[in-house]
Scaffold this active site. Sequence first.
Site, PDB file in Angstrom:
ATOM      1  CG  ASP A  16      -0.330   0.342   2.515  1.00 57.61           C
ATOM      2  OD1 ASP A  16       1.124   0.271   2.668  1.00 57.61           O
ATOM      3  OD2 ASP A  16      -1.047   0.417   3.594  1.00 57.61           O
ATOM      4  CB  CYS A  73       0.838  -2.435   4.467  1.00 54.90           C
ATOM      5  SG  CYS A  73       0.287  -3.444   6.072  1.00 54.90           S
ATOM      6  CB  THR A  75       1.426  -2.629  11.113  1.00 52.98           C
ATOM      7  OG1 THR A  75       0.565  -3.138  10.521  1.00 52.98           O
ATOM      8  CG2 THR A  75       1.401  -1.380  11.668  1.00 52.98           C
ATOM      9  CG  HIS A 106       9.948 -24.315  11.913  1.00 49.56           C
ATOM     10  ND1 HIS A 106       9.984 -24.329  13.451  1.00 49.56           N
ATOM     11  CD2 HIS A 106      10.910 -24.992  11.839  1.00 49.56           C
ATOM     12  CE1 HIS A 106      11.136 -24.461  13.862  1.00 49.56           C
ATOM     13  NE2 HIS A 106      11.682 -25.233  13.013  1.00 49.56           N
ATOM     14  CG  HIS A 141       8.124 -28.211  10.522  1.00 50.16           C
ATOM     15  ND1 HIS A 141       7.730 -27.514  11.883  1.00 50.16           N
ATOM     16  CD2 HIS A 141       9.515 -28.601  10.871  1.00 50.16           C
ATOM     17  CE1 HIS A 141       8.750 -27.411  12.788  1.00 50.16           C
ATOM     18  NE2 HIS A 141       9.813 -28.167  12.110  1.00 50.16           N
TER      19      HIS A 141
HETATM   20  C1  RB5 Z   1      -2.067   2.891   6.451  1.00 49.79           C
HETATM   21  O1  RB5 Z   1      -2.038   3.859   7.210  1.00 49.79           O
HETATM   22  C2  RB5 Z   1      -1.736   1.469   7.515  1.00 49.79           C
HETATM   23  O2  RB5 Z   1      -2.852   1.429   8.138  1.00 49.79           O
HETATM   24  C3  RB5 Z   1      -1.589   0.420   6.725  1.00 49.79           C
HETATM   25  O3  RB5 Z   1      -0.450   0.409   5.953  1.00 49.79           O
HETATM   26  C4  RB5 Z   1      -1.083  -1.027   7.519  1.00 49.79           C
HETATM   27  O4  RB5 Z   1      -0.450  -0.673   8.570  1.00 49.79           O
HETATM   28  C5  RB5 Z   1      -2.425  -1.576   8.170  1.00 49.79           C
HETATM   29  O5  RB5 Z   1      -2.255  -2.874   8.630  1.00 49.79           O
END
Ligand code: RB5
Length: 151
Positions: A16, A73, A75, A106, A141
């Site tokens: 993203d 993304c 996180t 694994h 596994h």
């Molecule tokens: C975008 O702001 C953020 O929410 C997205 O990149 C991600 O971290 C969501 O899980």
Amino acid sequence: MTIFSQGDKPIGLASDHAGFTMKKYIIGLFDEQGIRYIDYGTDSTDSVDYPDFGHKLGKSIDTGECDFGIAICGTGNGINMALNKHQKVRSGLCWNSEIARLVRLHNDANVLTLPGRMITQQEAYQMIITFFNTNFEGGRHQDRINKIPCI
Ligand code: RB5
């Protein structure tokens, strides 16, 4: 060290907006090393919804267009959740090289998911090298990953 691409299909990439800059860095590495990839977007830092791009990469693995992918993304969590809805995807959210090693060894992960806002480019590089140079251990596994799909 050269990045070893598992198999001979291109590596699928998806992010993203929050993962876009890290994805551009990875594309630079792949271009330098002649590693083939398909970029499923996004293509800028303009705000988008991570499932739109996670699902594009997930579909490419379900159809066999790609065997492996990297997703990013902010996180790593959102795009990882979208990817893991796909039957043939085993996407692992990784934040250090040991987890990247174990998710191959694994869990036979076929997508490396990275938290773009939480890691450095050097950390991403180390995880990519580790992920693509570690083979699945099989044995017990294999029995465990066989139980992952919902029936
Ligand atoms: C975008 O702001 C953020 O929410 C997205 O990149 C991600 O971290 C969501 O899980």
